[in-house]
Design an enzyme around this catalytic site. Structure first.
Site, PDB file in Angstrom:
ATOM      1  N   ASN A   1      58.382  53.607  -7.934  1.00  0.00           N
ATOM      2  CA  ASN A   1      58.710  52.749  -9.207  1.00  0.00           C
ATOM      3  C   ASN A   1      59.510  51.657  -9.621  1.00  0.00           C
ATOM      4  OD1 ASN A   1      61.705  53.415  -8.815  1.00  0.00           O
ATOM      5  ND2 ASN A   1      60.684  55.799  -7.799  1.00  0.00           N
TER       6      ASN A   1
ATOM      7  N   LYS B   1      40.294  52.545   2.438  1.00  0.00           N
ATOM      8  CA  LYS B   1      40.970  52.089   1.029  1.00  0.00           C
ATOM      9  C   LYS B   1      39.331  52.654   0.120  1.00  0.00           C
ATOM     10  CE  LYS B   1      40.802  47.675  -1.355  1.00  0.00           C
ATOM     11  NZ  LYS B   1      39.976  46.602  -1.666  1.00  0.00           N
TER      12      LYS B   1
ATOM     13  N   PHE C   1      72.192  61.005 -10.492  1.00  0.00           N
ATOM     14  CA  PHE C   1      71.658  60.778 -11.771  1.00  0.00           C
ATOM     15  C   PHE C   1      70.886  61.311 -11.880  1.00  0.00           C
ATOM     16  CE2 PHE C   1      73.998  56.179 -10.536  1.00  0.00           C
ATOM     17  CZ  PHE C   1      75.119  56.774  -9.355  1.00  0.00           C
TER      18      PHE C   1
ATOM     19  N   LYS D   1      70.059  68.629 -15.907  1.00  0.00           N
ATOM     20  CA  LYS D   1      69.901  68.783 -14.759  1.00  0.00           C
ATOM     21  C   LYS D   1      71.402  69.037 -13.520  1.00  0.00           C
ATOM     22  CE  LYS D   1      66.472  65.069 -15.454  1.00  0.00           C
ATOM     23  NZ  LYS D   1      66.366  63.893 -15.010  1.00  0.00           N
TER      24      LYS D   1
END
Ligand code: CTP
Length: 402
Positions: free
Chosen positions: A211, A290, A325, A339
């Protein structure tokens, strides 16, 4: 605000060394952070950088001559020395170190240094042989014993062609140490674990899932806590940011490596702040070679990663503070409060992804804080550094906090 330099006044002493050009950048950093900076240059410093540069960047007259015609010049060494929060000499030559160590006052800077009662930080920069000369070593030891902070020079190739200690540290490092010098030490004796950045889950040797987290928020928290006296361990996923000064930094790649590093430290800390954007899933069976494209679509099987914070909540010891967070694109209140409860947290910092000036890869953040006792606090957009200090202020006020 704690940690901000707004309202602080500094004196920047510049002496005659090649590294004087770096103090231009240091001045810019200090001004951008909100400090008022008065610059005092030795005559030889003006041979390396023109006073006009410092004058323009500080917005104040630069002091070079002891007996200037200006009306305020007569008592400047007392006035400037008394009306400041810290004096920083960068670069500090062997000459100014020798003068200060021996109480010599024969120009504006050496005179002001004797009149200063605030913290003084000296940043020596010189040729390696000069730095190692017994007279300089003796002077530095004397200055340290007198209570002055000495910022050790870096080692490397010097402008004079020698290799070794003597190079002025980067302006960013000096700036960081000035911040530490001026910060309150309310976290002294506290141990803190911070996680930061993304994690990276390999799909094959050349591709991964991740991310856009840059690590900025977590690094800012680690740095601010260190400035305030905490013993900090930072566990970071891949990030281009440099290790914060004085922080034990552990670099990891995957969520499972992050979990491993967290378990090694979690039991020994008073506070855990988990800013990391951990990948919830990893490719089920990463390819050793790969992956080659084939005709048609392709489906990926993903396996769940451990939820590190959830496990921290389970293992939480009495008195330990746990801060999480939450990155959300919708239903911020519902998800964040959920959370907080599920993961047994004391505080959750909810980040609205997509809001202007918030989230990944920017220097500012817009967040809401949700507390264990049901309180909620909506904060305005602020720099990640300011937010880091505000969080530390809030953590210190938690019932189980500092
Ligand atoms: N977290 C963690 N381990 C994970 C996932 C998240 O420790 N595998 C922590 C993060 O560091 C953060 C908090 O949990 O402090 C919330 O992370 P977030 O990605 O917002 O939420 P998730 O718990 O993963 O829930 P969801 O993906 O459903 O929003």
């Amino acid at each position: 605000m704690t940690g901000s330099l707004t309202g602080k006044t500094l004196v920047l002493g510049v002496t005659g060394g090649i590294a004087a050009y770096k103090s231009v950048e240091l001045l810019r950093l200090l001004r951008t952070a909100g400090a008022r900076v008065r610059v005092v240059m030795t005559r030889s410093a003006t041979r390396f950088v023109g006073p006009t540069t410092f004058e323009a960047l500080s917005g104040e007259p630069v002091w070079i001559e002891m007996f200037e015609a200006r009306s305020d010049a007569a008592m400047r060494h007392i006035d400037w020395a008394q009306r400041c929060d810290a004096v920083v000499v960068a670069p500090a030559t062997a000459n100014i170190l020798g003068k200060l160590a021996n109480g010599i006052a024969d120009d504006p800077l050496s005179t002001l240094l004797l009149a200063a009662t605030c913290p003084v930080m000296l940043c020596p920069a010189m040729n390696t042989h000069m730095f190692r000369h017994p007279a300089v070593v003796r002077n530095l030891a004397r200055l340290e014993a007198d209570g002055h902070r000495i910022l050790a020079p870096d080692s490397g190739d010097l402008a004079c062609g020698t290799v070794g200690p003597g190079r002025l540290p980067d302006p960013g490092v000096i700036f960081d140490r000035i911040r530490a010098l001026l910060a309150p030490k309310d976290y002294r004796g506290r141990r803190m674990l911070v996680t930061a950045g993304p994690t990276r889950e390999m799909l094959d040797p050349v591709r991964f899932l991740s991310n856009p987290s840059s690590g900025r928020m977590g690094f800012a928290v680690a740095r601010a806590a260190e400035h305030r006296g905490a013993a900090v361990t930072l566990v970071s996923g891949p990030s281009t940011l440099t290790d914060p000064v004085n922080v034990a930094t552990v670099r990891v790649t995957t969520a499972r490596e992050m979990a491993e590093a967290v378990w090694q430290h979690a039991a020994d800390v008073d506070i855990v702040v988990k800013t990391a954007a951990v990948s919830d899933y990893r490719p089920g069976s990463p390819a050793t070679q790969k992956i080659k494209k084939e005709a048609g679509d392709m489906a990926l099987i993903l396996t769940r990663n451990p939820d590190i914070l959830m496990e921290l909540g389970r293992r939480k010891q009495t008195g330990q503070v746990l801060v999480g967070f939450a990155a959300e694109t919708e239903n911020l209140d519902g998800y964040a409060a959920g959370k907080l409860k599920q993961k047994n947290l004391d505080l959750i910092v909810a980040n609205r992804i997509g809001a202007v000036g918030a989230g990944f890869e920017v220097d500012t953040n817009v967040v809401s804080l949700f507390y264990r006792d049901g309180r909620r606090e909506d904060l305005e957009s602020m720099s990640k550094n300011d937010l880091a200090h505000l969080l530390l202020d809030r953590i210190a006020n938690l019932p189980s906090g500092v």
